[in-house]
Motif scaffolding. Sequence first.
Motif, short mmCIF file in Angstrom:
data_model
loop_
_atom_site.label_atom_id
_atom_site.label_comp_id
_atom_site.label_asym_id
_atom_site.label_seq_id
_atom_site.Cartn_x
_atom_site.Cartn_y
_atom_site.Cartn_z
N THR A 38 0.84 -1.20 0.00
CA THR A 38 0.00 0.00 0.00
C THR A 38 0.87 1.24 0.00
O THR A 38 1.85 1.33 0.74
CB THR A 38 -0.92 0.01 1.23
OG1 THR A 38 -1.84 -1.09 1.13
CG2 THR A 38 -1.71 1.31 1.32
N GLU A 59 -3.21 4.12 -2.50
CA GLU A 59 -3.28 3.10 -3.54
C GLU A 59 -2.95 1.76 -2.91
O GLU A 59 -1.85 1.56 -2.37
CB GLU A 59 -2.33 3.39 -4.70
CG GLU A 59 -2.50 2.38 -5.83
CD GLU A 59 -1.92 2.83 -7.16
OE1 GLU A 59 -1.89 2.00 -8.10
OE2 GLU A 59 -1.49 4.00 -7.28
N ARG A 65 -7.45 2.74 -6.06
CA ARG A 65 -7.06 4.10 -5.70
C ARG A 65 -8.20 4.74 -4.89
O ARG A 65 -9.32 4.87 -5.39
CB ARG A 65 -6.78 4.92 -6.95
CG ARG A 65 -5.56 4.44 -7.72
CD ARG A 65 -5.52 4.99 -9.12
NE ARG A 65 -6.61 4.46 -9.93
CZ ARG A 65 -6.78 4.71 -11.23
NH1 ARG A 65 -5.92 5.47 -11.86
NH2 ARG A 65 -7.79 4.18 -11.88
N VAL A 196 2.56 5.79 -7.68
CA VAL A 196 1.10 5.97 -7.56
C VAL A 196 0.54 6.51 -8.87
O VAL A 196 1.23 7.19 -9.64
CB VAL A 196 0.74 6.89 -6.39
CG1 VAL A 196 1.09 6.22 -5.08
CG2 VAL A 196 1.46 8.24 -6.50
N PHE A 198 -2.50 8.48 -9.38
CA PHE A 198 -3.62 9.38 -9.20
C PHE A 198 -3.66 10.48 -10.26
O PHE A 198 -4.72 10.98 -10.61
CB PHE A 198 -3.55 10.05 -7.82
CG PHE A 198 -3.39 9.07 -6.69
CD1 PHE A 198 -4.37 8.12 -6.42
CD2 PHE A 198 -2.26 9.09 -5.89
CE1 PHE A 198 -4.23 7.22 -5.38
CE2 PHE A 198 -2.10 8.20 -4.84
CZ PHE A 198 -3.09 7.26 -4.59
#
Length: 227
Positions: A38, A59, A65, A196, A198
């Motif tokens: 994570t 995430e 997400r 990540v 995003f």
Amino acid sequence: MFGSGCPGRTPPDGARHGRRPLLRFTGWIAGMGTSSGTRIVLGHWQRSPFGPFSDVMVERADGERLLLAPTRRTADFVSGVYVFDTVRVVPVDVSVADGVWTVTAGPLRLRFTPGRRGLLGYLLRAVPGVVARRPAWSALTDRPARLLLPGVRTRGSAGGGHREWYGARDLRPVRAVSAVFAGRDLGAAAPVEPPVRFGFGSVPRAPSLTRVVTTIAPSAGGAPAAG
């Protein structure tokens, strides 16, 4: 998650020329991985169109997400700029005592301790705020940032076609992390690997705490409501 142009403040760049006002947030971003897979990104915003607030992007190891935001307005804004599979409106509390950051956000309990800044941190601290918040500065530093911190971008296209710039003003390593999600221990601190997903860029691979000014130029087709 990021912005400016609050009532009573000097109009941001572009507002005086009939263009859409730039949105600007000033605060801190903490990014860290855990041995469970994570990855966690905390935004702690001391100044924003919404007033001070914090939000957390998570995430999971399976790729989900998740956004944890304190109000529906901030949740709608952040999810209009970044991409999430799940959005939850939950209380998000951040405190700093004796150098230790403690974060409570819905199912997440997080504690981390920043270490001593290195040479890059000292160099960033020397950047004046009036310079760091200018998109031209972020454009200038984008290539060096990619070389020094793989995965990091200081400018790009955010969700919905909004343009975004990051101006860093400090950088410290994160040395110790304790994180629990929904009662499950996420393990020890680890690199943010994989990056990540995003937005258009990730946080530094090594767990870190960055002081930052983030600026968003809303797209002509519409902007997240900020105030």
